[in-house]
Design a protein around this motif. Structure first.
Motif, short mmCIF file in Angstrom:
data_model
loop_
_atom_site.label_atom_id
_atom_site.label_comp_id
_atom_site.label_asym_id
_atom_site.label_seq_id
_atom_site.Cartn_x
_atom_site.Cartn_y
_atom_site.Cartn_z
N ARG A 2 0.83 -1.20 0.00
CA ARG A 2 0.00 0.00 0.00
C ARG A 2 0.86 1.24 0.00
O ARG A 2 2.00 1.23 0.43
CB ARG A 2 -0.91 0.00 1.24
CG ARG A 2 -0.14 -0.06 2.56
CD ARG A 2 -1.11 -0.16 3.73
NE ARG A 2 -0.42 -0.18 5.00
CZ ARG A 2 -0.07 -1.26 5.64
NH1 ARG A 2 -0.31 -2.44 5.11
NH2 ARG A 2 0.52 -1.20 6.81
N GLY A 3 0.31 2.35 -0.48
CA GLY A 3 0.97 3.62 -0.29
C GLY A 3 0.69 4.07 1.12
O GLY A 3 -0.30 3.71 1.73
N SER A 107 6.42 -1.13 -1.23
CA SER A 107 6.16 -0.21 -2.35
C SER A 107 7.22 0.84 -2.57
O SER A 107 7.23 1.49 -3.62
CB SER A 107 4.80 0.48 -2.16
OG SER A 107 3.75 -0.41 -2.44
N HIS A 153 -0.42 6.17 -11.47
CA HIS A 153 -1.65 5.61 -10.88
C HIS A 153 -2.88 6.40 -11.30
O HIS A 153 -3.80 6.62 -10.51
CB HIS A 153 -1.58 5.58 -9.35
CG HIS A 153 -0.48 4.74 -8.80
ND1 HIS A 153 -0.45 3.36 -8.89
CD2 HIS A 153 0.66 5.08 -8.12
CE1 HIS A 153 0.64 2.89 -8.30
NE2 HIS A 153 1.34 3.92 -7.84
N TYR A 197 -4.40 4.33 -6.33
CA TYR A 197 -3.24 3.44 -6.25
C TYR A 197 -3.57 2.08 -6.86
O TYR A 197 -4.60 1.48 -6.55
CB TYR A 197 -2.87 3.27 -4.79
CG TYR A 197 -1.43 2.90 -4.52
CD1 TYR A 197 -0.43 3.86 -4.55
CD2 TYR A 197 -1.08 1.60 -4.22
CE1 TYR A 197 0.89 3.52 -4.28
CE2 TYR A 197 0.23 1.25 -3.94
CZ TYR A 197 1.22 2.21 -3.97
OH TYR A 197 2.51 1.88 -3.70
N ASN A 199 -1.44 -1.50 -7.62
CA ASN A 199 -0.27 -2.35 -7.72
C ASN A 199 -0.22 -3.06 -9.07
O ASN A 199 0.86 -3.32 -9.61
CB ASN A 199 -0.27 -3.38 -6.60
CG ASN A 199 0.11 -2.78 -5.26
OD1 ASN A 199 1.02 -1.98 -5.16
ND2 ASN A 199 -0.61 -3.16 -4.21
N MET A 303 -2.89 11.99 -2.80
CA MET A 303 -3.13 10.60 -2.48
C MET A 303 -4.28 10.50 -1.48
O MET A 303 -4.85 11.51 -1.06
CB MET A 303 -1.85 9.97 -1.94
CG MET A 303 -0.70 9.98 -2.94
SD MET A 303 0.85 9.30 -2.29
CE MET A 303 0.39 7.56 -2.10
N TYR A 310 1.49 12.14 -5.37
CA TYR A 310 2.17 11.16 -6.22
C TYR A 310 2.48 11.71 -7.60
O TYR A 310 1.63 12.35 -8.23
CB TYR A 310 1.31 9.90 -6.38
CG TYR A 310 2.14 8.65 -6.59
CD1 TYR A 310 2.52 7.86 -5.52
CD2 TYR A 310 2.56 8.27 -7.87
CE1 TYR A 310 3.30 6.72 -5.69
CE2 TYR A 310 3.35 7.15 -8.05
CZ TYR A 310 3.71 6.38 -6.96
OH TYR A 310 4.49 5.25 -7.15
#
Length: 378
Positions: A2-3, A107, A153, A197, A199, A303, A310
C-alpha cells in the motif's frame, strides 16, 4: 502493499479500503482530471555526491543513540536505517536480531521500476504515451491507458490485490491472473480522470520493461541501477523466491505476505544504505537526465492520505514539525502487513534518509526521529 501517508504522529496507516461495487467504465480516450486540486510542481535539486566517508563523530553519536530509540518505539524485530548527507558522508545501521539482515522495501521499490521505465523512455525504446494495450492484451481500456498513467496511478485500473477472492487465496498471482481479475472488475474511471493506487499498474510496467529491454524486469533493474552504482545488498526478488536471507515479516494485525508475491509492485530487498544511495544517484543526475527527474515531480496528485502526493513513481510528502512548519520529503513510502519502509530526501534538511522495519511500526516515524538527531544535538 500500500501507499502510506503521514499523520501528525507519523503512524503507519491502514491499507486503502477494498473497492466497493462500482459501475465499470469503457473509455475511448483520456479525460480531464476531476479529482482534488493538484499539488504544485516541485523542482528537485541536483545533489552533490555523497562521499564514502563516515559522518562527523557528533552526528554519528546522535544517530547511534536514536537508532535503538526508534527500534524500541516501533517494537520492530528487525530494522535497517541510513542517513546520507551530500558533500559530507553517510551513516547506516542494521539490527535484525536473530533474523537475516536484509529488509523488505515493499512499495518503496516501485521507484526502481519507474526509474528503469524512464531510462527506456530516454533511450527511445518506448514512449510515455504508449498505450499499455501495445504490450499486454486484455487490460480494461488498454488502448487509451498509457505508460504515464501506470507510473502515476491515473489509469483508472482496479488493483488486483484488492479482489476479495484473490486476497483470501493468500498466494502470489501471475500477471495473466491479475489481468483477468482487473478485466472482470472493469475500469474504475477513465485514464486521467482520477488518482487511485494500483499495484497491478506496476505489474504491467514489469511486463513492458521485459518486452522492450529483452530481459526480465529484475535483470533490467540489476543491470541499469544496482550494478552501475556498485550496490552490494540490494536485489530484486524473483518469482517464487523464498527470501531466506530476508528478515521475516511479522504482524499482530494481518497475516503477512511473502515478499516475492509483490512482484514489480514491491520488488526490492536490501539495506537502507543501498536504497538511500539509489536516491542519492537519482537526485544527483546519475540515473536519469535532470529534466526527467523534474518530470517525476512535475504533476503531483493528492493521495488518499492527507499531505501525500504522487508523481511518476515518486512521492512528495509534507511532514509536520513540532514548530508547526512542514518538512518536504521527496521519495517513496511503502508498507505491507508486517513491514514498513521509506526512502526520502528531506529538502529543508538537505539529507537523504531511509528506513525499513518488520512488525507493525512506522518506518516514517523512524526516519523523522533520525532527521531530528541530525538537526540538533539536543
Amino acid at each position: 502493499m500500500r501507499g502510506m501517508g503521514l499523520a501528525l504522529a507519523l503512524a503507519a496507516l491502514p491499507a486503502s479500503a477494498l473497492a466497493a461495487d462500482y459501475k465499470p467504465v469503457v473509455c475511448k480516450s483520456a479525460v480531464t482530471y476531476a479529482g482534488p486540486p493538484l499539488y504544485g510542481p516541485v523542482a528537485p535539486p541536483l545533489l552533490a555526491e555523497v562521499p564514502k566517508a563516515v559522518l562527523d563523530p557528533e552526528t554519528v553519536a546522535r544517530l547511534e543513540a536514536g537508532f535503538p530509540q526508534a527500534k524500541a518505539a516501533t517494537k520492530a524485530p528487525a530494522m535497517t536505517a541510513a542517513v546520507l548527507i551530500p558533500g559530507k558522508g553517510a551513516w547506516e545501521r542494521t539490527d535484525s536480531g536473530e533474523q537475516p539482515p536484509m529488509l523488505f522495501w515493499a512499495s518503496a521499490g516501485k521507484s526502481l521500476v519507474a526509474i528503469v521505465t524512464l531510462q527506456l523512455v530516454e533511450a527511445g525504446k518506448l514512449k510515455l504515451e504508449d498505450p499499455i494495450g501495445e504490450y499486454v492484451a486484455g487490460v480494461p481500456n488498454g488502448d487509451v491507458v498509457t505508460i504515464r498513467d501506470l507510473l502515476a496511478h491515473t489509469g483508472g485500473l482496479f488493483s488486483a490485490n484488492e479482489d476479495l477472492k484473490a486476497r483470501a487465496e493468500h498466494r502470489a498471482h501471475t500477471l495473466d491472473e491479475d489481468v483477468k481479475i482487473i478485466a472482470r472488475h472493469g475500469a474504475m474511471s477513465c485514464p486521467g480522470e482520477r488518482w487511485r493506487y494500483s499495484n497491478t499498474g506496476y505489474a504491467l510496467l514489469g511486463k513492458v520493461i521485459e518486452t522492450v529491454d529483452g530481459q526480465s524486469w529484475q535483470a533490467s533493474i540489476e543491470a541499469r541501477i544496482v550494478k552501475p552504482l556498485g550496490l552490494t545488498s540490494l536485489r530484486m526478488l524473483a518469482d517464487g523466491d523464498k527470501a531466506e536471507d530476508v528478515a521475516k515479516l511479522v504482524s499482530a494485525k494481518e497475516a503477512p505476505i511473502e515478499p516475492a508475491w509483490a512482484g514489480p509492485a514491491g520488488p526490492a530487498v536490501g539495506s537502507a544504505g543501498d536504497m538511500a544511495r539509489v536516491w542519492a544517484a537519482l537526485l544527483g543526475g546519475k540515473l536519469l537526465k535532470q529534466e526527467t527527474v523534474q518530470a517525476m515531480f512535475g504533476k503531483l496528485y493528492p493521495m488518499a492520505d492527507a499531505g501525500a502526493f504522487y508523481g511518476l513513481g515518486a512521492m512528495v510528502v509534507e511532514v509536520p514539525r513540532p514548530d508547526g512548519a512542514k518538512s518536504l520529503w521527496l521519495g517513496h513510502l511503502g508498507g505491507a502487513p508486517g513491514a514498513s519502509a521509506v526512502v526520502a530526501y528531506s529538502v529543508g534538511d538537505g539529507v537523504i534518509v531511509a528506513a525499513a522495519l518488520t512488525g507493525d511500526g512506522s518506518a516514517a516515524a523512524t526516519a523523522n526521529l533520525l532527521l531530528r538527531q541530525v538537526r540538533s544535538p539536543h
